[in-house]
Enzyme design. Structure first.
Site, PDB file in Angstrom:
ATOM      1  N   ARG A  15     -74.242 -12.106 -38.886  1.00 57.08           N
ATOM      2  CA  ARG A  15     -74.731 -13.485 -38.689  1.00 57.08           C
ATOM      3  C   ARG A  15     -73.952 -14.144 -37.552  1.00 57.08           C
ATOM      4  O   ARG A  15     -72.982 -13.582 -37.042  1.00 57.08           O
ATOM      5  CB  ARG A  15     -74.631 -14.304 -39.984  1.00 57.08           C
ATOM      6  CG  ARG A  15     -73.215 -14.480 -40.502  1.00 57.08           C
ATOM      7  CD  ARG A  15     -73.223 -15.099 -41.896  1.00 57.08           C
ATOM      8  NE  ARG A  15     -71.893 -15.083 -42.478  1.00 57.08           N
ATOM      9  CZ  ARG A  15     -71.078 -16.129 -42.493  1.00 57.08           C
ATOM     10  NH1 ARG A  15     -71.456 -17.271 -41.973  1.00 57.08           N
ATOM     11  NH2 ARG A  15     -69.879 -16.041 -43.041  1.00 57.08           N
ATOM     12  N   VAL A  70     -62.727  -6.014 -41.826  1.00 60.70           N
ATOM     13  CA  VAL A  70     -61.794  -5.866 -40.695  1.00 60.70           C
ATOM     14  C   VAL A  70     -60.328  -6.051 -41.100  1.00 60.70           C
ATOM     15  O   VAL A  70     -59.432  -5.644 -40.360  1.00 60.70           O
ATOM     16  CB  VAL A  70     -62.129  -6.820 -39.512  1.00 60.70           C
ATOM     17  CG1 VAL A  70     -63.479  -6.507 -38.910  1.00 60.70           C
ATOM     18  CG2 VAL A  70     -62.010  -8.290 -39.906  1.00 60.70           C
ATOM     19  N   ASN A  96     -65.274  -9.829 -33.009  1.00 60.89           N
ATOM     20  CA  ASN A  96     -65.891 -11.138 -33.244  1.00 60.89           C
ATOM     21  C   ASN A  96     -65.581 -11.716 -34.626  1.00 60.89           C
ATOM     22  O   ASN A  96     -65.474 -12.937 -34.775  1.00 60.89           O
ATOM     23  CB  ASN A  96     -67.416 -10.999 -33.065  1.00 60.89           C
ATOM     24  CG  ASN A  96     -68.169 -12.163 -33.675  1.00 60.89           C
ATOM     25  OD1 ASN A  96     -68.284 -13.234 -33.073  1.00 60.89           O
ATOM     26  ND2 ASN A  96     -68.683 -11.984 -34.894  1.00 60.89           N
ATOM     27  N   SER A 148     -60.883 -19.025 -29.208  1.00 61.29           N
ATOM     28  CA  SER A 148     -61.513 -20.332 -29.481  1.00 61.29           C
ATOM     29  C   SER A 148     -60.894 -21.410 -28.608  1.00 61.29           C
ATOM     30  O   SER A 148     -59.724 -21.307 -28.204  1.00 61.29           O
ATOM     31  CB  SER A 148     -61.285 -20.699 -30.948  1.00 61.29           C
ATOM     32  OG  SER A 148     -61.591 -22.061 -31.165  1.00 61.29           O
ATOM     33  N   TYR A 161     -55.574 -21.409 -37.808  1.00 57.60           N
ATOM     34  CA  TYR A 161     -56.632 -20.919 -36.903  1.00 57.60           C
ATOM     35  C   TYR A 161     -56.139 -20.935 -35.448  1.00 57.60           C
ATOM     36  O   TYR A 161     -56.341 -19.973 -34.702  1.00 57.60           O
ATOM     37  CB  TYR A 161     -57.857 -21.811 -37.079  1.00 57.60           C
ATOM     38  CG  TYR A 161     -59.097 -21.357 -36.346  1.00 57.60           C
ATOM     39  CD1 TYR A 161     -59.821 -20.244 -36.785  1.00 57.60           C
ATOM     40  CD2 TYR A 161     -59.565 -22.044 -35.235  1.00 57.60           C
ATOM     41  CE1 TYR A 161     -60.968 -19.840 -36.122  1.00 57.60           C
ATOM     42  CE2 TYR A 161     -60.712 -21.660 -34.573  1.00 57.60           C
ATOM     43  CZ  TYR A 161     -61.420 -20.550 -35.024  1.00 57.60           C
ATOM     44  OH  TYR A 161     -62.560 -20.155 -34.351  1.00 57.60           O
ATOM     45  N   ALA A 163     -53.086 -20.785 -34.325  1.00 56.28           N
ATOM     46  CA  ALA A 163     -52.074 -19.740 -34.125  1.00 56.28           C
ATOM     47  C   ALA A 163     -52.750 -18.382 -33.963  1.00 56.28           C
ATOM     48  O   ALA A 163     -52.398 -17.582 -33.076  1.00 56.28           O
ATOM     49  CB  ALA A 163     -51.108 -19.713 -35.308  1.00 56.28           C
ATOM     50  N   LYS A 165     -55.867 -17.699 -32.975  1.00 53.82           N
ATOM     51  CA  LYS A 165     -56.687 -17.587 -31.767  1.00 53.82           C
ATOM     52  C   LYS A 165     -55.832 -17.637 -30.495  1.00 53.82           C
ATOM     53  O   LYS A 165     -56.196 -17.048 -29.470  1.00 53.82           O
ATOM     54  CB  LYS A 165     -57.758 -18.674 -31.754  1.00 53.82           C
ATOM     55  CG  LYS A 165     -58.790 -18.526 -32.882  1.00 53.82           C
ATOM     56  CD  LYS A 165     -59.564 -17.224 -32.758  1.00 53.82           C
ATOM     57  CE  LYS A 165     -60.716 -17.139 -33.750  1.00 53.82           C
ATOM     58  NZ  LYS A 165     -61.468 -15.875 -33.621  1.00 53.82           N
ATOM     59  N   ILE A 194     -69.932 -24.288 -31.500  1.00 51.73           N
ATOM     60  CA  ILE A 194     -71.182 -23.530 -31.467  1.00 51.73           C
ATOM     61  C   ILE A 194     -71.892 -23.722 -32.813  1.00 51.73           C
ATOM     62  O   ILE A 194     -71.241 -23.698 -33.868  1.00 51.73           O
ATOM     63  CB  ILE A 194     -70.897 -22.025 -31.234  1.00 51.73           C
ATOM     64  CG1 ILE A 194     -69.942 -21.822 -30.025  1.00 51.73           C
ATOM     65  CG2 ILE A 194     -72.200 -21.246 -31.051  1.00 51.73           C
ATOM     66  CD1 ILE A 194     -70.433 -22.344 -28.688  1.00 51.73           C
TER      67      ILE A 194
HETATM   68  P1  NDP Z   1     -69.574 -17.331 -38.804  1.00 49.13           P
HETATM   69  O1  NDP Z   1     -68.752 -17.930 -39.881  1.00 49.13           O
HETATM   70  O2  NDP Z   1     -70.968 -17.806 -38.599  1.00 49.13           O
HETATM   71  O3  NDP Z   1     -69.593 -15.737 -38.951  1.00 49.13           O
HETATM   72  C1  NDP Z   1     -68.383 -15.041 -39.095  1.00 49.13           C
HETATM   73  C2  NDP Z   1     -68.695 -13.561 -39.146  1.00 49.13           C
HETATM   74  O4  NDP Z   1     -67.450 -12.863 -39.304  1.00 49.13           O
HETATM   75  C3  NDP Z   1     -69.573 -13.198 -40.337  1.00 49.13           C
HETATM   76  O5  NDP Z   1     -70.418 -12.134 -39.981  1.00 49.13           O
HETATM   77  C4  NDP Z   1     -68.547 -12.730 -41.356  1.00 49.13           C
HETATM   78  O6  NDP Z   1     -69.049 -11.861 -42.351  1.00 49.13           O
HETATM   79  C5  NDP Z   1     -67.588 -12.006 -40.436  1.00 49.13           C
HETATM   80  N1  NDP Z   1     -66.312 -11.754 -41.090  1.00 49.13           N
HETATM   81  C6  NDP Z   1     -65.393 -12.654 -41.523  1.00 49.13           C
HETATM   82  N2  NDP Z   1     -64.355 -12.025 -42.116  1.00 49.13           N
HETATM   83  C7  NDP Z   1     -64.643 -10.692 -42.058  1.00 49.13           C
HETATM   84  C8  NDP Z   1     -63.982  -9.539 -42.498  1.00 49.13           C
HETATM   85  N3  NDP Z   1     -62.797  -9.608 -43.143  1.00 49.13           N
HETATM   86  N4  NDP Z   1     -64.542  -8.322 -42.257  1.00 49.13           N
HETATM   87  C9  NDP Z   1     -65.735  -8.224 -41.617  1.00 49.13           C
HETATM   88  N5  NDP Z   1     -66.424  -9.297 -41.194  1.00 49.13           N
HETATM   89  C10 NDP Z   1     -65.887 -10.512 -41.413  1.00 49.13           C
HETATM   90  O7  NDP Z   1     -68.715 -17.538 -37.474  1.00 49.13           O
HETATM   91  P2  NDP Z   1     -69.185 -17.628 -35.953  1.00 49.13           P
HETATM   92  O8  NDP Z   1     -70.284 -16.687 -35.711  1.00 49.13           O
HETATM   93  O9  NDP Z   1     -69.344 -19.043 -35.610  1.00 49.13           O
HETATM   94  O10 NDP Z   1     -67.849 -17.131 -35.236  1.00 49.13           O
HETATM   95  C11 NDP Z   1     -67.702 -15.830 -34.684  1.00 49.13           C
HETATM   96  C12 NDP Z   1     -66.373 -15.769 -33.958  1.00 49.13           C
HETATM   97  O11 NDP Z   1     -66.321 -16.788 -32.949  1.00 49.13           O
HETATM   98  C13 NDP Z   1     -65.159 -16.029 -34.854  1.00 49.13           C
HETATM   99  O12 NDP Z   1     -64.085 -15.217 -34.469  1.00 49.13           O
HETATM  100  C14 NDP Z   1     -64.860 -17.494 -34.607  1.00 49.13           C
HETATM  101  O13 NDP Z   1     -63.507 -17.810 -34.872  1.00 49.13           O
HETATM  102  C15 NDP Z   1     -65.190 -17.614 -33.133  1.00 49.13           C
HETATM  103  N6  NDP Z   1     -65.476 -18.978 -32.718  1.00 49.13           N
HETATM  104  C16 NDP Z   1     -66.542 -19.688 -33.269  1.00 49.13           C
HETATM  105  C17 NDP Z   1     -66.766 -20.991 -32.880  1.00 49.13           C
HETATM  106  C18 NDP Z   1     -67.879 -21.820 -33.428  1.00 49.13           C
HETATM  107  O14 NDP Z   1     -67.933 -23.025 -33.101  1.00 49.13           O
HETATM  108  N7  NDP Z   1     -68.776 -21.302 -34.226  1.00 49.13           N
HETATM  109  C19 NDP Z   1     -65.910 -21.646 -31.888  1.00 49.13           C
HETATM  110  C20 NDP Z   1     -64.839 -20.819 -31.390  1.00 49.13           C
HETATM  111  C21 NDP Z   1     -64.651 -19.540 -31.792  1.00 49.13           C
HETATM  112  P3  NDP Z   1     -69.611 -12.441 -43.770  1.00 49.13           P
HETATM  113  O15 NDP Z   1     -71.035 -12.820 -43.530  1.00 49.13           O
HETATM  114  O16 NDP Z   1     -69.426 -11.289 -44.697  1.00 49.13           O
HETATM  115  O17 NDP Z   1     -68.759 -13.619 -44.133  1.00 49.13           O
END
Ligand code: NDP
Length: 253
Positions: A15, A70, A96, A148, A161, A163, A165, A194
């Protein structure tokens, strides 16, 4: 966009931004006119990951599912081993997967700090190290890590968070030095706000406050981050390493 490689692993691709990255990369063909094979990592959401695989295939691409958490070093290492066994190597990695666990620092438990670091930083280390081992033998590869804007400017309630990133950026630069001699590039993206589930819980008041500071006056879309990821992975960015690309609508310049 030009790609010399043949496959890519995207973590947390079921997602959000990861899904958009996987979907976009699945549309590209490499220099041998083969679609890039996209390895879709997920931890629980099999349905979401499978729907993405179908979407990629319906657009003429190639995809495979790879279930692991992960935060488990063992599972991450095994996941990459399986890719290499199947495809003979790994060309690209997008670290990601990430989480937030916001709380004012005075109330934050140490476990809440370390849990975020385990997910957002330690896992990226493991992924980069394993990629470097595999890509080192190939003398080719490109890695993009999701950091981020919070790494760049800090934020209330996000010491853990920020720390994690911030660590991703400085660690990626160090990996860039180690990878450079073997033609492996490491870069970061720093998205701003986003529109994904990660921000779905923000109150309208908080959102309005953030919007006031975004010159483009809107939240970003996951596909807009995906475009920047694809560029940094691709041959078009072949002389870019150790770089951090902002995708934030001007929020932090
Ligand atoms: P979401 O919360 O929409 O999605 C996070 C994704 O990471 C999900 O697929 C989730 O899986 C997966 N995930 C989390 N923990 C694990 C784990 N232990 N093992 C495997 N998968 C895992 O976040 P975004 O898509 O918004 O963010 C993606 C990346 O971008 C992140 O690193 C976030 O910090 C970074 N980011 C996002 C911003 C934003 O505004 N959205 C801004 C800046 C950075 P599951 O569905 O199982 O939970």
């Amino acid at each position: 966009m030009e790609f010399s490689g043949h496959n890519v692993l995207v973590t947390g691709a079921n997602r959000g931004i990861g899904r958009a990255v996987a979907l976009l990369l699945g549309r590209y063909r490499n220099k041998d006119d083969q679609p890039l094979k996209v390895w879709i990592n997920y931890r629980n959401d099999h349905k979401g990951a499978d729907a993405l695989k179908e979407d990629i295939e319906n657009l003429g691409g190639r995809a495979a599912l790879l279930k692991f958490d992960v935060t488990s070093e063992e599972e991450f290492v095994e996941g990459i081993r399986l890719i290499v066994e199947s495809d003979g190597g790994l060309s690209y990695l997008v670290n990601n997967a990430g989480i937030v666990l916001d709380r004012l620092a005075v109330r934050m438990k140490t476990e809440e700090f370390t849990h975020v670091l385990e997910t957002n930083l330690k896992s990226v280390f493991v992924g980069c190290r394993e990629a470097l081992r595999v890509m080192g033998k190939q003398k080719f590869g490109s890695v993009v890590n999701l950091s981020s804007v919070i790494a760049e400017r800090g934020n209330l309630g996000q010491t853990n968070y920020a720390a994690s990133k911030g660590g991703v950026i400085s660690m990626s630069k160090s990996f860039a030095y180690e990878g450079a001699l073997r033609n492996i590039r490491f870069n970061c993206i720093t998205p701003g706000f986003i529109a994904t589930d990660m921000n779905a819980g923000l109150s309208d008041e908080l959102k309005a406050g953030y919007l006031k500071n975004i010159p483009l006056a809107r939240l970003g879309e996951a596909r807009e981050v995906a475009g920047a990821v694809a560029f940094l992975l691709s041959d078009l960015a072949s002389y870019i390493t150790g770089e951090t690309l902002k995708v934030n609508g001007g929020l932090y310049m």
